[in-house]
Design an enzyme around this catalytic site. Structure first.
Site, PDB file in Angstrom:
ATOM      1  N   HIS A  63       0.823  -1.206   0.000  1.00  0.00           N
ATOM      2  CA  HIS A  63       0.000   0.000   0.000  1.00  0.00           C
ATOM      3  C   HIS A  63       0.862   1.263   0.000  1.00  0.00           C
ATOM      4  O   HIS A  63       0.441   2.304  -0.522  1.00  0.00           O
ATOM      5  CB  HIS A  63      -0.936   0.007   1.201  1.00  0.00           C
ATOM      6  CG  HIS A  63      -2.132  -0.863   1.025  1.00  0.00           C
ATOM      7  ND1 HIS A  63      -3.397  -0.508   1.467  1.00  0.00           N
ATOM      8  CD2 HIS A  63      -2.287  -2.079   0.432  1.00  0.00           C
ATOM      9  CE1 HIS A  63      -4.267  -1.472   1.159  1.00  0.00           C
ATOM     10  NE2 HIS A  63      -3.602  -2.443   0.541  1.00  0.00           N
ATOM     11  N   ASP A 229      -5.949 -17.974   2.698  1.00  0.00           N
ATOM     12  CA  ASP A 229      -5.531 -19.354   2.463  1.00  0.00           C
ATOM     13  C   ASP A 229      -6.126 -20.171   3.604  1.00  0.00           C
ATOM     14  O   ASP A 229      -5.682 -20.077   4.742  1.00  0.00           O
ATOM     15  CB  ASP A 229      -4.007 -19.444   2.450  1.00  0.00           C
ATOM     16  CG  ASP A 229      -3.488 -20.874   2.325  1.00  0.00           C
ATOM     17  OD1 ASP A 229      -4.303 -21.818   2.367  1.00  0.00           O
ATOM     18  OD2 ASP A 229      -2.265 -21.051   2.188  1.00  0.00           O
ATOM     19  N   THR A 232      -3.196 -23.242   5.078  1.00  0.00           N
ATOM     20  CA  THR A 232      -1.938 -22.931   5.760  1.00  0.00           C
ATOM     21  C   THR A 232      -1.772 -21.413   5.871  1.00  0.00           C
ATOM     22  O   THR A 232      -0.810 -20.835   5.368  1.00  0.00           O
ATOM     23  CB  THR A 232      -0.735 -23.544   5.005  1.00  0.00           C
ATOM     24  OG1 THR A 232      -0.744 -23.057   3.645  1.00  0.00           O
ATOM     25  CG2 THR A 232      -0.811 -25.054   4.995  1.00  0.00           C
TER      26      THR A 232
END
Length: 314
Positions: A63, A229, A232
């Site tokens: 960002h 995810d 994991t």
């Protein structure tokens, strides 16, 4: 050629790069030899307490670099007269500021006015990736900190945009399709808020089991967070891409990477070849870290990452 003139030319040859400014590995070797160790130690302590810091720092770094370059402008606090980049919608959930502050405080005691906040962000992000199981790589330093920070300058690609629209934003920063997919792979340790997920819960492109699970998890009134995810989430690996190929993308953009013909091949490659993703990630992060950097006499080295040194800023 007169001897003095010859000596002057030699001095210009050797000193010109330093006067002009450049990024180079080991930039602080002579001025602050422990700089990278200090940043690493702070990251290690934070990571030991909060493993989500890797995703937070990756987002902070991205960002920052994608607005006006990697100049630490995202760290500036707002004033009565100006709303800083922190106040822009996409940045309101950005985290990791306290870690940067801690590293800067120690560095200012060790090497005053030497190590830039922009370099601290870059180094901290690099170190956090390695701690999460990702590749360890060298990164050039020597960035200076910017002198402006306005919320109106923030125009970041959102998670609901099409792949083509997001690619336009990356292309404007000199990134290609492969590099875009690679950098979005940082979502392997990222998370989002349920408010960004609820619109996906009726999408026929989402795996039904994931859809049911997210429906329950995000069904309440609280805007809780969810890993991008689902397998994991604390580990930097290529599992994120495997999930996309199984229609288990949490965000619309993530899933579209595996559906769009322009990006599906890269997603498939990374899902099958972890080494390929790791190598591409290093290259892409090094390139990202060079975006719009301020060097030499440009910008400044802030003493406090949240405040400009100079008063005469925009």
């Amino acid at each position: 050629m007169p001897k003095m003139e010859f000596i002057t030319i030699l001095m210009l040859i050797f000193l010109y790069p330093f006067a002009l400014g450049e990024l180079r590995v080991g930039f602080y070797n002579s001025t602050c030899p422990k700089a990278e160790d200090i940043v690493h130690d702070v990251v290690q302590r934070t990571f030991n307490q909060d493993r989500t810091i890797t995703g937070a720092l990756l987002r902070l770094h991205f960002h920052d670099c994608f607005v006006k370059g990697c100049d630490a402008s995202i760290l500036i606090d707002s004033t009565k007269g100006t709303k800083s980049e922190k106040e822009a919608g996409p940045n309101r959930t950005v985290r990791g500021y306290e870690l940067i502050d801690e590293a800067k405080t120690i560095l200012e005691k060790t090497c005053p006015s030497t190590v830039s906040c922009a370099d601290i962000i870059t180094l901290a992000t690099r170190d956090s990736v390695a701690l999460a199981g990702g590749p360890r790589y060298t990164i050039a330093t020597g960035r200076h900190d910017g002198l402006t920070s306005k919320s109106s300058d923030v125009d970041l690609p959102g998670p609901d945009l099409s792949v083509s629209k997001v690619l336009q934003a990356f292309t404007a920063k000199g990134m290609n399709v492969r590099e875009m997919v690679t950098l979005l792979g940082a979502h392997t340790v990222g998370f989002t808020h349920c408010s960004f997920v609820k619109g996906r819960l009726s999408d026929p492109n989402m795996d039904s089991d994931l859809q049911a699970g997210l429906g329950k998890f995000c069904g309440g009134k609280n805007d809780t967070t969810v890993f991008l995810d689902q397998r994991t989430g604390f580990v930097f690996d290529n599992e994120f891409f495997g999930q996309m190929m199984k229609q288990r993308g949490v965000l619309t953009l993530d899933q579209n990477l595996a559906l769009d013909p322009s990006t599906r091949g890269v997603v498939s490659e990374f899902a099958e070849n972890a080494a390929s993703f790791r190598e591409s990630f290093v290259d892409a992060m090094v390139k990202l870290g060079r975006t719009g950097v301020l060097l030499g006499n440009q910008g400044e080295v802030r003493r406090n990452c949240r405040v400009f040194n100079k008063m005469s800023v925009e």
